[in-house]
Every structure is written in C-alpha cells, then in structure tokens.
Design a protein around this motif. Sequence first.
Motif, mmCIF file in Angstrom:
data_model
loop_
_atom_site.group_PDB
_atom_site.id
_atom_site.type_symbol
_atom_site.label_atom_id
_atom_site.label_comp_id
_atom_site.label_asym_id
_atom_site.label_seq_id
_atom_site.Cartn_x
_atom_site.Cartn_y
_atom_site.Cartn_z
ATOM 1 N N SER A 159 59.138 47.916 41.093
ATOM 2 C CA SER A 159 58.620 48.824 40.135
ATOM 3 C C SER A 159 58.182 48.346 38.980
ATOM 4 O O SER A 159 57.188 48.744 38.320
ATOM 5 C CB SER A 159 59.572 49.951 39.860
ATOM 6 N N PHE A 160 58.988 47.396 38.135
ATOM 7 C CA PHE A 160 58.474 46.618 36.987
ATOM 8 C C PHE A 160 57.491 45.746 37.105
ATOM 9 O O PHE A 160 56.406 45.826 36.288
ATOM 10 C CB PHE A 160 59.847 45.749 36.333
ATOM 11 N N ASN A 197 54.386 48.137 37.188
ATOM 12 C CA ASN A 197 54.133 48.481 35.807
ATOM 13 C C ASN A 197 53.229 47.616 35.048
ATOM 14 O O ASN A 197 52.454 47.873 34.299
ATOM 15 C CB ASN A 197 55.362 48.742 35.198
ATOM 16 N N THR A 248 49.595 47.698 33.855
ATOM 17 C CA THR A 248 49.122 47.723 32.202
ATOM 18 C C THR A 248 47.947 46.709 32.133
ATOM 19 O O THR A 248 47.224 46.990 31.556
ATOM 20 C CB THR A 248 50.429 46.958 31.550
ATOM 21 N N THR A 283 57.191 56.645 39.295
ATOM 22 C CA THR A 283 56.789 57.152 37.751
ATOM 23 C C THR A 283 56.837 56.015 36.872
ATOM 24 O O THR A 283 56.125 55.714 35.904
ATOM 25 C CB THR A 283 57.599 58.265 37.111
ATOM 26 N N PHE A 284 58.017 55.116 36.877
ATOM 27 C CA PHE A 284 58.099 53.838 35.854
ATOM 28 C C PHE A 284 56.910 52.929 36.287
ATOM 29 O O PHE A 284 56.486 52.547 35.266
ATOM 30 C CB PHE A 284 59.428 52.983 36.208
ATOM 31 N N ALA A 285 56.810 52.718 37.402
ATOM 32 C CA ALA A 285 55.680 51.824 37.940
ATOM 33 C C ALA A 285 54.151 52.473 37.276
ATOM 34 O O ALA A 285 53.331 51.684 36.643
ATOM 35 C CB ALA A 285 55.511 51.745 39.286
ATOM 36 N N GLY A 313 53.786 54.388 34.764
ATOM 37 C CA GLY A 313 53.570 54.404 33.623
ATOM 38 C C GLY A 313 52.993 53.176 32.870
ATOM 39 O O GLY A 313 52.367 53.271 31.781
ATOM 40 N N GLY A 314 52.719 51.993 33.646
ATOM 41 C CA GLY A 314 52.240 51.002 33.215
ATOM 42 C C GLY A 314 50.385 51.454 32.945
ATOM 43 O O GLY A 314 49.866 50.754 32.391
ATOM 44 N N CYS A 315 50.185 52.439 33.711
ATOM 45 C CA CYS A 315 48.374 52.813 33.321
ATOM 46 C C CYS A 315 48.498 53.387 32.158
ATOM 47 O O CYS A 315 47.646 53.092 31.393
ATOM 48 C CB CYS A 315 48.370 53.799 34.371
ATOM 49 N N PRO A 347 57.664 58.012 32.792
ATOM 50 C CA PRO A 347 59.026 57.383 33.459
ATOM 51 C C PRO A 347 59.980 58.362 32.966
ATOM 52 O O PRO A 347 61.077 58.419 34.060
ATOM 53 C CB PRO A 347 58.987 56.099 32.896
#
Length: 428
Positions: free
Chosen positions: A30-31, A34, A38, A159-161, A163-165, A286
């Motif tokens: 996931s990180f 993200n 980004t 959602t954490f991933a 969130g990079g958008c 996230p």
Amino acid sequence: MDPPKMFKDDKSGCLKFDRITIINKRFTLSFLMNIGFTIMFCGITLSHVNRCLMSSIDPADRSFFHASSYLLGLVIIQIPAAWCSLKFSPITWFGRSILLYSILLFVLALFSFFVEFRSYGLLVAYKFTEGVVSGTTFVVFHAAWKNWTPSNERSTFVTFAIGGCFLGDLLGELLSKYCSELLYWEYLSGLLGITGIVWWLLWKNMVYETPEKHRTITEKEYNKIYPSIQQELDITENVTCKKIIFSMPFLVLVVVNLLRSWNSAFYLYRKEHMYIILIIKAVTFPIAGYLADVLVRQTSMTITRVRKLYISGIFLIEVIYFLLLRYCEEFDGWLYFSSFVMQVLHIAAFTAASVNALDIAPSHAGVTIAIINIISHIGYQVPFKIELYLYENNWLDTFNFISIMAHLIGGIIYGIYGSAKPITVKKL
C-alpha cells in the motif's frame, strides 16, 4: 487453490532490503502504491492548465482541449486495461505503468525543446498519453488487491494507497505555483521521472503477486490473510463479467457514482483556500478507510452496513446541506465553514464507493472499476453543462433542486439495494 506455503527458519538467502519493509507486506504494498500515485498525479497536475507546460505556450493558442484529450485517453483505455487485469499480473502492470509514466516525464525534460516550439498540439498528444497511462494504472491497481486484502482490512490499505492521488495533486499545485519563477522548470519533470524509475526498482524487488510467492512474509501474517482471501476468491473467480455487470449491487454502485456528481454546491470555498481542500482530501481518504475497517472489526456492524452508513448516511446529510444552501440568502461564517466539513464527509463517501467495487467482485475488480470509471467520467460532464445553462438563464434554483433530489434518491437506493457481499454463482 494454491498449495500451502512451506516456511523455513533460515532466511539468510533473502535480499537484505527486502527484509526491512515497513510493518508488514500488505502495508509495504500500500505504501509503495501511494508513492507511485503521488509521483504520477504530481506530474499530471503540473501539466494541466496554467501549469508549467502552459507557461511556454502563447496565450492566444491556449484552450481546454488538452484537458479533454486527457479524459479521452483515460476513458478509451478502461476496457483494454480491464482485459489486461484479467489476463496478466495486475501487480506487474501497475509497476510498469508507473515506470512508463516516469520515463515519459524524464523524456519530456530531456527533449524540452518541444516546449520552445510553442506547440499546443504536442501538449494535447502528451495529455492523451497521460490519460492512457493513468487510466491503466487505476484499473490494474484495483485488480492487484484481490490476493492481498481480506474483506475486513480492504478499506485501510486500498484507501491509503489511493490517498497518493490527492497527495500528488497537492504537491503538483504547490510546485506549479512557482513554475514561472523557476529558470528551468523541466528540472521538475526530470526529477519526478528519476524518482519514479527508482521507485520501480524498489517495487520490482519488494512486491510479489501473492502472499504464496512472497519469500519473506512471516508465517503469522500469511496465516492471518491467506485462508480468508482464498475462500473469497474461490467463490467469486468463476463469476462471469456479464453476471457482474447486470447484478443489482453493481448497477446500484453505478447509479450512486453518477448521482454523486451533482455536488458543485460544495465548492463555496475561496480560491486561496484550495490548498486546504487538497490537504483535507489527502488526509481524509485514508483515515475514513481505516475507520470503516475499525467499525467492522470492533463492532457488530457488517461490511454492508458500514458501506451504507458511509454512502447512504452521508448522502442524506448532503441533502440537508443543500437545503440550507437553498434557503440561505447569504453565506454566513458558519455555512462557509460547513462547506469544509462537507468536503470531509463527501470524501468519506467516496472511499466507500471506491472500495465497494472490490467488495462485490474481488476477482474482477478491474472490470467493475473500469465500467464505473467510463460512466462516471462521462456522466460528470453533464451536471456542469446543465449548471452553466441554468445559470445563464437565471434558473440556479432548479439546479439546486436537482442536486437535492439526486442525493436523496442515491441515498435511498443504496440504502435499500446496496451491498458489500461478493457476487457469486448460485450452486445447482
């Protein structure tokens, strides 16, 4: 079903940096996703209207056609990307998509003489390519999670991933603000491209298609996620795309995504507060996903009830908000502040709608999100056209009424027919 994974005590042969991944392999995945998003969305934002590329083009030649070309590329690639997610490794294709976009950014910086020609056509072609690559990335991203998240943890990692958008949008906005002051803006593009290439090297060595293939996953994590994931996949992998498309949960989700596009009344904030809104989006997405999983694990609420709370509940709150706007002559301070609160709730509802595409068809998530993207991105253009027409004819109250009814109907429909249960084939 894959055979049980055999664990060994000796892991000395593993790559050293693969053993220091953060917390667990699911969060590592996931990180990295993200960060990948980004990089991509920061670059996309930089090249939109009034951004770095536009600063080199004669104002008389500027139009919004480049933005339309991005949307066109994004839409037409959805079905091919969905097919790709079913036939090939979505994990691999996600990494390749970010790598391809990073190379595109680096090449743009390397051959920056294109901008010196002041060619708007080149910008249009570039934006179309961006749309194709980002559209593919988003589809295979959803498909990639079928092997890594049990249903009660899905919202947190997905959602954490994503969130990079929003983080990429924020960084892109901040960087583009100073583009005209930079001597060589192409350095930004080159730096982003190099960062993306380094990201891909990490991705290739730290991410695996399934927990079964991962060399350094712990036995505890494997036993925690593998049985429930396999059980879910076993009952959904034989479902046909036709059955999914014509199922009630999917049709309801499509309707909800269309109706939620009637939300322009949320944008009461001033232009100087745009960065606050972007921060709200990057933080809320996230957190809302994590809280959804907490409700599932810590309370007696089912996943379906949590999705209905997020979607139907917030839709009905939005109806009340629209009514307040309808009968308030001027925006008082509290009403202006409430627009920021509604942005938080709106993003929370978006998290549920995004993850719901995975809930109902984990084995075919690429297909569900592709069709939803096509209908949503085309459908989102309609409210803005209607609002513009009604505004020109001084019928803005009519648009507010439509917005109220759209959210009311959407909340009721999802509350009755919405579901987070996987679509399965009935046994004879």
